[in-house]
Motif scaffolding. Structure first.
Motif, PDB file in Angstrom:
ATOM      1  N   ARG A  70      -1.964  18.445  -4.101  1.00 14.45           N
ATOM      2  CA  ARG A  70      -0.824  18.770  -3.758  1.00 14.45           C
ATOM      3  C   ARG A  70       0.090  18.525  -4.721  1.00 14.45           C
ATOM      4  O   ARG A  70       1.079  18.986  -5.296  1.00 14.45           O
ATOM      5  CB  ARG A  70      -1.200  17.943  -2.832  1.00 14.45           C
ATOM      6  CG  ARG A  70      -1.355  17.495  -1.478  1.00 14.45           C
ATOM      7  CD  ARG A  70      -1.155  19.333  -0.711  1.00 14.45           C
ATOM      8  NE  ARG A  70       0.372  19.087  -0.141  1.00 14.45           N
ATOM      9  CZ  ARG A  70       0.675  18.800   1.193  1.00 14.45           C
ATOM     10  NH1 ARG A  70      -0.448  18.167   1.877  1.00 14.45           N
ATOM     11  NH2 ARG A  70       1.460  18.397   1.190  1.00 14.45           N
ATOM     12  N   VAL A  71      -0.241  17.200  -6.123  1.00  7.88           N
ATOM     13  CA  VAL A  71       0.682  17.318  -7.023  1.00  7.88           C
ATOM     14  C   VAL A  71       1.346  18.161  -7.927  1.00  7.88           C
ATOM     15  O   VAL A  71       1.526  18.617  -8.844  1.00  7.88           O
ATOM     16  CB  VAL A  71      -0.364  16.034  -7.842  1.00  7.88           C
ATOM     17  CG1 VAL A  71       0.800  15.788  -8.902  1.00  7.88           C
ATOM     18  CG2 VAL A  71       0.084  14.951  -7.411  1.00  7.88           C
ATOM     19  N   ALA A  72      -0.292  19.360  -8.500  1.00 12.21           N
ATOM     20  CA  ALA A  72      -0.374  20.422  -9.342  1.00 12.21           C
ATOM     21  C   ALA A  72       0.919  21.250  -8.284  1.00 12.21           C
ATOM     22  O   ALA A  72       1.608  21.931  -9.064  1.00 12.21           O
ATOM     23  CB  ALA A  72      -1.324  20.949  -8.471  1.00 12.21           C
ATOM     24  N   GLY A  73       0.835  21.824  -6.898  1.00 11.16           N
ATOM     25  CA  GLY A  73       1.523  22.078  -6.335  1.00 11.16           C
ATOM     26  C   GLY A  73       3.497  21.903  -6.740  1.00 11.16           C
ATOM     27  O   GLY A  73       3.652  22.767  -6.900  1.00 11.16           O
ATOM     28  N   MET A  74       3.470  20.337  -5.948  1.00 13.28           N
ATOM     29  CA  MET A  74       4.577  20.421  -6.718  1.00 13.28           C
ATOM     30  C   MET A  74       5.441  19.817  -8.293  1.00 13.28           C
ATOM     31  O   MET A  74       6.510  20.492  -8.150  1.00 13.28           O
ATOM     32  CB  MET A  74       4.662  18.320  -5.929  1.00 13.28           C
ATOM     33  CG  MET A  74       6.239  18.263  -5.492  1.00 13.28           C
ATOM     34  SD  MET A  74       7.743  18.683  -4.717  1.00 13.28           S
ATOM     35  CE  MET A  74       7.118  18.215  -3.786  1.00 13.28           C
ATOM     36  N   ASP A 125       0.760  -1.386   0.027  1.00 12.98           N
ATOM     37  CA  ASP A 125       0.235   0.275  -0.133  1.00 12.98           C
ATOM     38  C   ASP A 125       0.848   1.327  -0.518  1.00 12.98           C
ATOM     39  O   ASP A 125       1.863   0.893   0.033  1.00 12.98           O
ATOM     40  CB  ASP A 125      -1.099   0.055   0.870  1.00 12.98           C
ATOM     41  CG  ASP A 125      -0.172   0.164   2.596  1.00 12.98           C
ATOM     42  OD1 ASP A 125       1.036   0.600   3.071  1.00 12.98           O
ATOM     43  OD2 ASP A 125      -0.909  -0.228   3.918  1.00 12.98           O
ATOM     44  N   ALA A 126       0.289   2.373  -0.136  1.00 16.46           N
ATOM     45  CA  ALA A 126       0.461   3.641  -0.404  1.00 16.46           C
ATOM     46  C   ALA A 126       1.935   3.500   1.115  1.00 16.46           C
ATOM     47  O   ALA A 126       3.010   4.551   1.202  1.00 16.46           O
ATOM     48  CB  ALA A 126       0.162   4.662  -0.730  1.00 16.46           C
ATOM     49  N   TYR A 155      -0.248  11.466  -0.826  1.00 15.39           N
ATOM     50  CA  TYR A 155      -1.672  12.533   0.403  1.00 15.39           C
ATOM     51  C   TYR A 155      -3.213  12.026   0.392  1.00 15.39           C
ATOM     52  O   TYR A 155      -2.970  10.937  -0.907  1.00 15.39           O
ATOM     53  CB  TYR A 155      -1.997  13.438  -1.308  1.00 15.39           C
ATOM     54  CG  TYR A 155      -0.149  14.201  -1.662  1.00 15.39           C
ATOM     55  CD1 TYR A 155       0.703  14.774  -0.684  1.00 15.39           C
ATOM     56  CD2 TYR A 155       0.676  14.025  -2.919  1.00 15.39           C
ATOM     57  CE1 TYR A 155       1.912  15.502  -0.938  1.00 15.39           C
ATOM     58  CE2 TYR A 155       1.508  14.836  -3.470  1.00 15.39           C
ATOM     59  CZ  TYR A 155       2.175  15.517  -2.609  1.00 15.39           C
ATOM     60  OH  TYR A 155       3.353  15.957  -2.829  1.00 15.39           O
ATOM     61  N   ALA A 156      -3.445  12.923   0.887  1.00 15.10           N
ATOM     62  CA  ALA A 156      -5.240  12.257   1.191  1.00 15.10           C
ATOM     63  C   ALA A 156      -5.500  12.411  -0.352  1.00 15.10           C
ATOM     64  O   ALA A 156      -5.266  13.204  -0.967  1.00 15.10           O
ATOM     65  CB  ALA A 156      -5.629  13.162   1.935  1.00 15.10           C
ATOM     66  N   ASP A 157      -6.138  11.367  -0.496  1.00 17.13           N
ATOM     67  CA  ASP A 157      -7.620  11.620  -1.696  1.00 17.13           C
ATOM     68  C   ASP A 157      -7.727  12.488  -2.171  1.00 17.13           C
ATOM     69  O   ASP A 157      -7.950  13.191  -3.251  1.00 17.13           O
ATOM     70  CB  ASP A 157      -8.031  10.004  -1.526  1.00 17.13           C
ATOM     71  CG  ASP A 157      -7.777   8.667  -1.441  1.00 17.13           C
ATOM     72  OD1 ASP A 157      -6.809   8.525  -2.153  1.00 17.13           O
ATOM     73  OD2 ASP A 157      -7.926   7.652  -1.566  1.00 17.13           O
ATOM     74  N   GLU A 158      -8.522  13.389  -1.569  1.00 14.76           N
ATOM     75  CA  GLU A 158      -9.175  14.297  -0.901  1.00 14.76           C
ATOM     76  C   GLU A 158      -8.410  15.735  -1.711  1.00 14.76           C
ATOM     77  O   GLU A 158      -8.920  16.341  -2.354  1.00 14.76           O
ATOM     78  CB  GLU A 158     -10.157  14.715  -0.285  1.00 14.76           C
ATOM     79  CG  GLU A 158      -9.430  15.148   1.294  1.00 14.76           C
ATOM     80  CD  GLU A 158      -9.029  13.985   2.186  1.00 14.76           C
ATOM     81  OE1 GLU A 158      -9.248  14.295   3.164  1.00 14.76           O
ATOM     82  OE2 GLU A 158      -9.249  12.278   1.600  1.00 14.76           O
TER      83      GLU A 158
END
Length: 280
Positions: A211-215, A189-190, A203-206
């Motif tokens: 968060r990906v966009a920020g990175m 698992d993750a 990152y939390a699913d929601e």
């Protein structure tokens, strides 16, 4: 490209495996389209994101081709003796030719990602299995949701590791953990993947998309020439002596120091402001 999409916006090239009905398995068509998509990333791109459409990142190799191959091997010799040249993915060709073709296509797709000179990010929102795991670790960063999982389960179908995973995986987790993952074929698992160093962040699913966009934005807005040089130098590091690494860094620094981004970085530092890099 029928099975993979390429979208470019604000310096980010997003390459998406787009066969959700096949769980984005690396079929011949997907593998070929992925290679084409990586080659088609335009010069203005500053970062590449690899994603999968639907609930699965990538289910690995083409199981249907394996099944067809097994059925072909069981067919009567008269059914396989026409002398016609056949697609090596067709089960009616010798097993070694069929296996060689499948491995070459799958590994070619992973190689295209692994050798991309731009920073690459795997956006993993579901399972990455077998060759799909290899595809994920071919990226520089692996960003995952809580629902993500990863496995190098080649053993589950009676096969040894392939798709370049024997090279990529130990560089990330070390030989002993790599061997454990390959020997057991465990779908981890993750949280476990983050613990052993496979996933950079979970990152939390929601919150995953944001968060990906920020990175990704942080990477894409960086000094692209310098980041490309850093990527190359880190990849050379394990096979370089300390003195060789220093020489390689010095040579690369001449290139980075000649860019507009270097000048902008220095001016921003002196002015105590955030730099606005243009990737040039």
């Amino acid at each position: 490209m029928e099975h993979v999409t390429l979208d470019v916006a604000e310096g980010v090239a997003t390459v998406t495996l787009d066969r959700p009905e096949m769980r984005n398995a690396l079929t011949s068509g997907v593998a070929t389209d992925l290679i084409d998509a990586i080659e088609a990333v335009p010069d203005e791109a500053r970062c590449v994101v690899l994603a999968g459409n639907g609930p699965t990142f990538c289910a690995g190799g083409d199981i249907d081709a394996m099944v067809e191959g097994l059925e072909g091997e069981r067919s009567e010799p008269s059914e396989r003796s026409s002398g016609e040249q056949r697609d090596p993915r067709d089960g009616a060709v010798p097993a070694h030719e069929r296996v060689e073709r499948i491995v070459e296509e799958t590994a070619g797709a992973v190689r295209a990602v692994a050798t991309c000179n731009l920073p690459t990010v795997a956006k993993i929102h579901g399972p990455a299995y077998g060759a799909g795991g290899a595809l994920a670790v071919a990226c520089d960063l692996l960003l995952a949701s809580e629902s993500a999982s990863i496995s190098f389960g080649f053993r589950q179908v009676g096969l040894n590791v392939d798709s370049g995973a024997s090279h990529l995986l130990p560089r990330i987790v070390g030989e002993n953990v790599a061997k454990e993952l390959l020997y057991t074929g465990e779908l981890i698992d993750a949280d476990r993947a983050e613990e052993v160093g496979l996933f950079n962040h979970v990152y939390a699913d929601e919150a995953f998309e944001g968060r990906v966009a920020g990175m990704v934005d942080r990477i894409a807005s960086g000094p692209t020439v310098a980041l490309k040089q850093s990527k190359r130098l880190v990849e050379q590091g394990p096979t370089s002596s300390f003195d060789e690494a220093v020489r390689n860094e010095a040579a690369a620094q001449i290139v980075s120091a000649s860019t507009d981004d270097h000048e902008e970085g220095v001016r921003a530092f002196v002015a105590s402001r955030e730099p606005e890099f243009e990737g040039e």
